[in-house]
Design a protein around this motif. Structure first.
Motif, short mmCIF file in Angstrom:
data_model
loop_
_atom_site.label_atom_id
_atom_site.label_comp_id
_atom_site.label_asym_id
_atom_site.label_seq_id
_atom_site.Cartn_x
_atom_site.Cartn_y
_atom_site.Cartn_z
N GLY A 255 7.97 4.34 3.99
CA GLY A 255 8.14 5.72 3.56
C GLY A 255 9.24 6.05 2.31
O GLY A 255 9.07 7.29 2.11
N GLY A 256 9.66 5.05 1.79
CA GLY A 256 10.14 5.19 0.55
C GLY A 256 9.48 5.52 -0.68
O GLY A 256 8.19 5.18 -0.72
N GLU A 257 10.00 6.32 -1.67
CA GLU A 257 9.14 6.73 -2.87
C GLU A 257 9.69 5.63 -3.86
O GLU A 257 10.65 5.51 -4.26
CB GLU A 257 9.92 8.17 -3.18
N ILE A 258 8.50 5.30 -4.69
CA ILE A 258 8.65 4.26 -5.87
C ILE A 258 7.85 4.90 -6.81
O ILE A 258 6.67 5.47 -6.71
CB ILE A 258 8.10 2.78 -5.37
N GLU A 259 8.24 4.60 -8.08
CA GLU A 259 7.65 4.98 -9.44
C GLU A 259 6.91 3.62 -9.83
O GLU A 259 7.20 2.55 -9.58
CB GLU A 259 8.69 5.24 -10.48
N VAL A 260 5.63 3.84 -10.42
CA VAL A 260 4.50 2.91 -10.72
C VAL A 260 4.24 3.08 -12.25
O VAL A 260 4.54 4.08 -12.73
CB VAL A 260 3.55 2.57 -9.64
N VAL A 261 3.72 1.86 -12.74
CA VAL A 261 3.22 1.86 -14.14
C VAL A 261 1.84 1.22 -14.16
O VAL A 261 1.63 0.24 -13.38
CB VAL A 261 4.22 1.18 -15.19
N GLU A 262 0.83 1.84 -14.79
CA GLU A 262 -0.49 1.21 -14.70
C GLU A 262 -0.42 0.10 -15.93
O GLU A 262 -0.26 0.36 -17.03
CB GLU A 262 -1.65 2.04 -14.96
N ARG A 263 -1.05 -1.03 -15.66
CA ARG A 263 -1.02 -2.14 -16.60
C ARG A 263 -2.36 -3.06 -16.14
O ARG A 263 -2.15 -3.45 -14.97
CB ARG A 263 0.48 -2.90 -16.87
N ASP A 264 -3.18 -3.20 -16.92
CA ASP A 264 -4.23 -4.17 -16.83
C ASP A 264 -5.21 -3.66 -15.77
O ASP A 264 -5.87 -4.41 -14.97
CB ASP A 264 -3.83 -5.61 -16.66
N GLY A 265 -5.34 -2.39 -15.49
CA GLY A 265 -6.23 -1.86 -14.34
C GLY A 265 -5.35 -1.78 -12.81
O GLY A 265 -6.01 -1.27 -12.07
N PHE B 284 0.91 -1.21 0.18
CA PHE B 284 -0.09 0.01 -0.04
C PHE B 284 0.73 1.19 -0.05
O PHE B 284 2.06 1.30 0.69
CB PHE B 284 -0.89 -0.04 1.19
N GLY B 285 0.39 2.29 -0.52
CA GLY B 285 1.22 3.41 -0.63
C GLY B 285 0.10 4.82 -0.93
O GLY B 285 -1.05 4.62 -1.14
N ARG B 286 0.67 5.80 -0.81
CA ARG B 286 -0.04 7.05 -0.88
C ARG B 286 0.69 7.79 -2.23
O ARG B 286 1.81 7.93 -2.15
CB ARG B 286 0.22 7.93 0.46
N PHE B 287 -0.28 8.64 -3.20
CA PHE B 287 0.55 9.28 -4.14
C PHE B 287 0.82 10.69 -3.54
O PHE B 287 0.23 11.22 -2.78
CB PHE B 287 -0.93 9.61 -4.95
N ARG B 288 1.98 11.04 -4.09
CA ARG B 288 2.61 12.04 -3.76
C ARG B 288 2.47 13.19 -4.88
O ARG B 288 3.14 13.11 -5.89
CB ARG B 288 4.09 12.00 -3.63
N PRO B 289 1.46 14.04 -4.54
CA PRO B 289 1.26 14.91 -5.87
C PRO B 289 2.41 15.87 -6.20
O PRO B 289 3.26 16.24 -5.22
CB PRO B 289 0.26 15.98 -5.11
N PHE C 117 4.77 7.33 -5.56
CA PHE C 117 3.99 6.88 -4.37
C PHE C 117 4.90 6.56 -3.07
O PHE C 117 6.00 6.37 -3.46
CB PHE C 117 3.23 5.45 -4.74
N ILE C 118 4.49 6.92 -2.01
CA ILE C 118 5.19 6.83 -0.66
C ILE C 118 4.88 5.41 -0.19
O ILE C 118 3.53 5.30 0.04
CB ILE C 118 4.87 7.81 0.26
N VAL C 119 5.70 4.36 0.29
CA VAL C 119 5.48 3.31 0.59
C VAL C 119 4.64 3.14 2.00
O VAL C 119 5.40 3.73 2.82
CB VAL C 119 6.61 2.38 0.39
N ASP C 120 3.58 2.56 2.18
CA ASP C 120 2.99 2.56 3.83
C ASP C 120 3.32 1.29 4.33
O ASP C 120 3.32 1.17 5.48
CB ASP C 120 1.66 2.66 3.54
N ASN C 121 3.48 0.08 3.59
CA ASN C 121 3.76 -1.31 4.18
C ASN C 121 4.86 -2.09 3.12
O ASN C 121 4.97 -1.85 2.11
CB ASN C 121 2.77 -2.06 4.59
N THR C 122 5.16 -2.91 3.81
CA THR C 122 6.01 -3.82 2.87
C THR C 122 6.26 -5.21 3.56
O THR C 122 6.25 -5.32 4.74
CB THR C 122 7.70 -3.28 2.56
#
Length: 57
Positions: free
Chosen positions: A36-46, A11-16, A21-26
């Motif tokens: 709390g780390g920042e990750i880049e994501v890509v949307e695929r298949d919804g 789970f993560g929160r979007f950083r406008p 996204f900021i990671v909420d759990n791992t």
């Protein structure tokens, strides 16, 4: 917001303004992404899929 990392849900929160996204759990065995780390994501298949680490805590 759910993000898929190798098929696992984290789970993560979007950083406008930065488009990341900021990671909420791992899962305990994930070594690269940190709480709390920042990750880049890509949307695929919804779903949002992990793409890369942008910054850490």
């Amino acid at each position: 917001m759910k993000i898929l990392l190798s098929g696992l849900k984290i789970f993560g929160r979007f950083r406008p303004g930065k488009g990341v996204f900021i990671v909420d759990n791992t899962p305990f065995f994930v070594r690269d992404a940190t709480l709390g780390g920042e990750i880049e994501v890509v949307e695929r298949d919804g779903c949002l899929w992990y793409r890369s680490i942008v910054g850490g805590v």
